[in-house]
Design a protein around this motif. Structure first.
Motif, short mmCIF file in Angstrom:
data_model
loop_
_atom_site.label_atom_id
_atom_site.label_comp_id
_atom_site.label_asym_id
_atom_site.label_seq_id
_atom_site.Cartn_x
_atom_site.Cartn_y
_atom_site.Cartn_z
N VAL A 220 0.84 -1.20 0.00
CA VAL A 220 0.00 0.00 0.00
C VAL A 220 0.88 1.25 0.00
O VAL A 220 2.04 1.20 0.39
CB VAL A 220 -0.97 0.05 1.21
CG1 VAL A 220 -1.98 -1.06 1.19
CG2 VAL A 220 -0.19 0.07 2.51
N ARG A 221 0.27 2.34 -0.42
CA ARG A 221 1.02 3.59 -0.43
C ARG A 221 1.31 4.04 1.01
O ARG A 221 0.57 3.71 1.93
CB ARG A 221 0.22 4.66 -1.18
CG ARG A 221 0.19 4.41 -2.68
CD ARG A 221 -1.02 4.96 -3.32
NE ARG A 221 -2.21 4.25 -2.92
CZ ARG A 221 -3.44 4.71 -3.06
NH1 ARG A 221 -3.64 5.89 -3.55
NH2 ARG A 221 -4.48 3.98 -2.70
N ASP A 222 2.43 4.79 1.17
CA ASP A 222 2.93 5.12 2.51
C ASP A 222 1.90 5.79 3.41
O ASP A 222 1.74 5.43 4.57
CB ASP A 222 4.15 6.05 2.39
CG ASP A 222 5.39 5.24 2.05
OD1 ASP A 222 5.30 3.98 2.07
OD2 ASP A 222 6.42 5.85 1.73
N LYS A 223 1.17 6.76 2.83
CA LYS A 223 0.21 7.51 3.65
C LYS A 223 -0.89 6.57 4.16
O LYS A 223 -1.30 6.63 5.32
CB LYS A 223 -0.39 8.63 2.79
CG LYS A 223 -1.35 9.51 3.51
CD LYS A 223 -1.81 10.68 2.65
CE LYS A 223 -3.10 11.27 3.19
NZ LYS A 223 -4.32 10.67 2.65
N VAL A 224 -1.33 5.68 3.29
CA VAL A 224 -2.38 4.73 3.67
C VAL A 224 -1.83 3.73 4.69
O VAL A 224 -2.50 3.37 5.65
CB VAL A 224 -2.93 4.00 2.42
CG1 VAL A 224 -4.02 3.01 2.80
CG2 VAL A 224 -3.47 5.00 1.41
N ARG A 225 -0.58 3.29 4.49
CA ARG A 225 0.02 2.32 5.41
C ARG A 225 0.06 2.87 6.85
O ARG A 225 -0.29 2.18 7.79
CB ARG A 225 1.45 1.97 4.95
CG ARG A 225 2.11 0.91 5.84
CD ARG A 225 3.50 0.60 5.35
NE ARG A 225 3.53 0.02 4.01
CZ ARG A 225 3.25 -1.26 3.75
NH1 ARG A 225 2.93 -2.08 4.73
NH2 ARG A 225 3.28 -1.71 2.52
N ILE A 226 0.46 4.12 6.98
CA ILE A 226 0.55 4.72 8.32
C ILE A 226 -0.84 4.76 8.96
O ILE A 226 -1.03 4.41 10.12
CB ILE A 226 1.20 6.12 8.24
CG1 ILE A 226 2.67 5.96 7.84
CG2 ILE A 226 1.07 6.87 9.56
CD1 ILE A 226 3.32 7.22 7.34
#
Ligand SMILES: C[S@@+](CC[C@H](N)C(=O)[O-])C[C@H]1O[C@@H](n2cnc3c(N)ncnc32)[C@H](O)[C@@H]1O
Length: 210
Positions: free
Chosen positions: A1-7
């Protein structure tokens, strides 16, 4: 997943674990998918180029975000059904915060109803994470609604093996599907609907090796 979504997902998962550890009725818990199981489904959906995904069992939207992240780049959409409208209010908030609300439709409905409404061969994938005693009854509708090459992913097949034993037998003995159980999270059954022999066309220019 993209970084922003992962966080965001890491935070949401942790919050869910803490929420579920408190004493409360089982149906008030979130019961989120384990991150490794969700990541597996996400990767498979991306590899398939999936665009039309049905989830049964939204809870607060944790798994829905993983699904949406997989199909968003290809312009797809997720329909996620749950009988609990209150939890879907939370899900809507979480989808919005994760930046994937634009590709998800939440529906307060029984999974069986949503499956019956689905058009034949219209779905690339189904994620089943709801009331396990219904799965066997829902199986004919899942077979009908999945497209050839479509994926059925079912959570909890190892953690609640006896509850899904009859359903698992139905899937595993069905010649229209190839399936495997992956020991990640609570145990994921992955089943792929086979193309019927009539639907496989030979490519022009290909020769059969002698
Ligand atoms: C295990 S939780 C889903 C967790 C969610 N997939 C996640 O990973 O965040 C199961 C959910 O299924 C819902 N549910 C139970 N019976 C259902 C039914 N017949 N149709 C649709 N949803 C149902 C419950 O309200 C609950 O929110």
């Amino acid at each position: 997943v993209r970084d922003k979504v992962r966080i965001f997902l890491e935070h949401l998962y942790q919050e869910g674990v803490e929420h579920d550890a408190k004493p409360m009725q089982s149906r008030r818990k979130r019961w989120n998918l384990e991150p490794d199981a969700a990541a597996l489904v996400n990767v498979v959906l991306q590899a398939m180029g999936a665009r039309r995904v049905l989830e049964i069992g939204t809870s607060n939207g944790y798994s829905t975000i993983w699904l949406a992240d997989a199909i968003q780049p290809s312009g797809g959409s997720v329909l996620s059904a749950d009988i609990d409208g209150d939890i879907q209010v939370e899900a809507a908030r979480n989808l919005d915060a994760a930046g994937v609300a634009n590709c998800v439709e939440l529906r307060q409905a029984d999974g069986g109803v949503v499956l019956r409404e689905a058009t034949d061969a219209s779905l690339d994938a189904i994620l089943l994470d709801s009331k396990r005693s219904h799965y066997l009854d829902w199986w004919p509708q899942m077979v009908r609604a999945l497209r050839p090459g479509g994926l059925l992913a079912v959570d909890n097949v190892l953690s609640h093996a006896s509850e899904v034993a009859n359903f698992r037998s139905a899937v595993e003995s069905d010649a229209r599907f190839i399936s495997t159980v992956v020991a990640v999270g609570k145990g994921e059954l992955l089943a792929v609907k086979q193309f019927s022999p009539e639907s496989v066309v030979s490519l022009p220019g290909r020769t059969t090796p002698s």
